[in-house]
Design an enzyme around this catalytic site. Structure first.
Site, PDB file in Angstrom:
ATOM      1  N   CYS A  11     -47.775 -39.688 -52.907  1.00 53.04           N
ATOM      2  CA  CYS A  11     -47.800 -39.157 -51.540  1.00 53.04           C
ATOM      3  C   CYS A  11     -48.063 -40.333 -50.607  1.00 53.04           C
ATOM      4  CB  CYS A  11     -48.796 -38.021 -51.372  1.00 53.04           C
ATOM      5  SG  CYS A  11     -50.533 -38.448 -51.482  1.00 53.04           S
ATOM      6  N   CYS A  85     -43.488 -38.369 -49.579  1.00 48.20           N
ATOM      7  CA  CYS A  85     -43.343 -39.804 -49.308  1.00 48.20           C
ATOM      8  C   CYS A  85     -41.938 -40.140 -48.827  1.00 48.20           C
ATOM      9  CB  CYS A  85     -43.714 -40.648 -50.525  1.00 48.20           C
ATOM     10  SG  CYS A  85     -42.545 -40.610 -51.889  1.00 48.20           S
ATOM     11  N   CYS A  89     -39.917 -43.837 -52.158  1.00 49.13           N
ATOM     12  CA  CYS A  89     -40.040 -43.902 -53.604  1.00 49.13           C
ATOM     13  C   CYS A  89     -38.730 -44.411 -54.211  1.00 49.13           C
ATOM     14  CB  CYS A  89     -40.375 -42.509 -54.153  1.00 49.13           C
ATOM     15  SG  CYS A  89     -40.852 -42.527 -55.873  1.00 49.13           S
TER      16      CYS A  89
END
Length: 141
Positions: A11, A85, A89
């Site tokens: 996150c 996120c 990522c």
């Protein structure tokens, strides 16, 4: 997947949702799953309301520290679970990616964090069942 599956929770600040998820999976799976958590923009400390909410169910995440998301952490994980996120990522072939839409506990009190904690618990139990694991422990009522 390797013999022992590895799961990475991601996150933004690595201070609430991902820390609670890592705490739940560690608690329920024991050594049967390798657990990591990280954030795209890690905070300075784990959200005190998340720490308190987890303590209520007997899980101590008070010593956890927000960590920065690295390419190496993603590469070393079989399952990568993002929690807001966005595109931060990195994506690698052969990894399983899940996106869990969860309310952000940042700036909220324990009362608001409890439902998020409980939602995460249910998702973790489902994930553990998918990974073929049996919970090693159950949280007190």
């Amino acid at each position: 997947m390797s013999e022992i599956p590895s799961v990475l929770f991601v996150c933004v600040h690595n201070a609430g949702r991902s820390q609670m998820a890592a705490g739940w999976l560690t608690h329920l799976a024991g050594d049967a799953v390798e657990v990591r958590s990280a954030g795209s923009l890690p905070g300075d400390e784990v959200n005190p309301s998340a720490v308190a909410a987890m303590a209520e169910v007997g899980i101590d995440i008070s010593t956890a520290t927000p960590e920065v998301l690295t390419t190496e952490a993603v590469q070393a994980s079989d399952v990568v679970i993002t929690m807001g996120c966005g595109d931060a990522c990195p994506v690698f072939p052969g990894k399983r990616y899940l996106d869990w839409e969860l309310e952000d506990p940042a700036g909220q009190g324990v009362e608001a964090v409890r439902p998020i904690r409980d939602d995460i618990e249910g998702r973790i139990r489902g994930l553990l069942a998918e990974l073929g694991g049996t919970p090693a422990a159950t949280a007190p009522a």
